[in-house]
Design a protein around this motif. Sequence first.
Motif, PDB file in Angstrom:
ATOM      1  N   GLU A 151      -4.046  -7.901  -6.924  1.00  0.00           N
ATOM      2  CA  GLU A 151      -3.152  -8.409  -5.882  1.00  0.00           C
ATOM      3  C   GLU A 151      -3.159  -7.503  -4.661  1.00  0.00           C
ATOM      4  O   GLU A 151      -3.130  -7.979  -3.521  1.00  0.00           O
ATOM      5  N   HIS A 152      -3.198  -6.192  -4.890  1.00  0.00           N
ATOM      6  CA  HIS A 152      -3.220  -5.252  -3.770  1.00  0.00           C
ATOM      7  C   HIS A 152      -4.523  -5.358  -2.982  1.00  0.00           C
ATOM      8  O   HIS A 152      -4.523  -5.244  -1.750  1.00  0.00           O
TER       9      HIS A 152
ATOM     10  N   ARG B 265      -6.565  -7.970  -2.718  1.00  0.00           N
ATOM     11  CA  ARG B 265      -7.006  -9.319  -2.389  1.00  0.00           C
ATOM     12  C   ARG B 265      -7.215  -9.530  -0.892  1.00  0.00           C
ATOM     13  O   ARG B 265      -8.176 -10.177  -0.467  1.00  0.00           O
ATOM     14  N   GLU B 266      -6.341  -8.989  -0.057  1.00  0.00           N
ATOM     15  CA  GLU B 266      -6.438  -9.250   1.380  1.00  0.00           C
ATOM     16  C   GLU B 266      -7.606  -8.527   2.027  1.00  0.00           C
ATOM     17  O   GLU B 266      -8.372  -9.132   2.788  1.00  0.00           O
ATOM     18  N   ASN B 267      -7.783  -7.251   1.722  1.00  0.00           N
ATOM     19  CA  ASN B 267      -8.804  -6.461   2.403  1.00  0.00           C
ATOM     20  C   ASN B 267     -10.096  -6.303   1.612  1.00  0.00           C
ATOM     21  O   ASN B 267     -11.149  -6.035   2.203  1.00  0.00           O
TER      22      ASN B 267
ATOM     23  N   PRO C 284     -11.558  -8.650  -1.089  1.00  0.00           N
ATOM     24  CA  PRO C 284     -11.500  -9.828  -1.964  1.00  0.00           C
ATOM     25  C   PRO C 284     -12.491  -9.776  -3.118  1.00  0.00           C
ATOM     26  O   PRO C 284     -12.200 -10.287  -4.202  1.00  0.00           O
TER      27      PRO C 284
ATOM     28  N   LYS D 143      -0.033  -4.356  12.799  1.00  0.00           N
ATOM     29  CA  LYS D 143      -0.353  -5.668  12.243  1.00  0.00           C
ATOM     30  C   LYS D 143      -1.598  -6.285  12.876  1.00  0.00           C
ATOM     31  O   LYS D 143      -2.438  -6.855  12.189  1.00  0.00           O
TER      32      LYS D 143
END
Length: 318
Positions: free
Chosen positions: A32-33, A35-37, A39, A230
């Motif tokens: 989960e940690h 996943r964004e950066n 994948p 952001k």
Amino acid sequence: MRSFDQLSEREVLALAISNEEEDRRIYGDFAEHLRENYPDSAKVFDDMAAEEDEHRRLLLDLYEERFGRHLPYITRREVRGAPHPREPRQVIRRGIDAIRDAARMMERDASRFYQQASARTTDPAIRKLLGDLAAAEMDHMASAEEVQQRHLTPGKRDAEDDSARRRFVLQIVQPGLVGLMDGSVSTLAPVFAAAFATHQPFNAFLVGMAASIGAGISMGFAEALADDGKLSGRGAPFLRGAVCGLMTTAGGIGHTLPFLIGDFRLAIIVAGIVVLIELGTIAWIQYKYMETPPLSAAAKVMLGGLLVLAAGILIGSG
């Protein structure tokens, strides 16, 4: 806390089931940690979590066949000698390489746990059961490598490593370098001006401490408020502000501490040496992380620092 040697075969198997459940959740947190950066690495840990869940179901079936449906509550944190993985939040804070290392360590520890348990028991059936568990963990290590190779090809791995390096530079190195440059260079003039104006090293020390701490607070707030991270990808503003502020203060204090020496000439000499070390460190960081040519980095940093130093000496001497 109980010793591992005090556990019955039933409790060892119950502990193994608990371990597999906890490992599945840890791998899920990693996925989960990332996943964004990252994948592709997240897919690796998704598959590893699924395999842990499958192992747990297998172990539970074996337990019910051998001991019945009641599963005693026992966790590895209650048992000396059981594998104790680090808290996921602690690992995650250290970055993607630490996450990969932690996963490899978890698999090795699990395999060793079952091997030791198998060697301790005298019951042939239980020995075979625990030996099968050790083999299952070894197979899991091999399958984890296969999963990683399937999802994380060399090109994707290189891309993720490069992304991790860029994030480290943006979030840590850049604000730290800005702070170090400001603290090392901007405080030179007031410190050396106070030293040459009074010829009292302790007066220069007080000025340097005030300038360093004040600059650190100012730079820390400026960095934290300048960008929320952001859109730029520069990370948490409070982390950047803390790094920038601390490095600013450290840069100023470095050449301030020599003025605790009572002898004026010796204090000036030592402080001058520290200044050269600070400027050299700044040039090396620019070369190492910013890909600035070494001669160009050294020339720019040294020129700027020496000009500020000369200004402080001239003002103090006048």
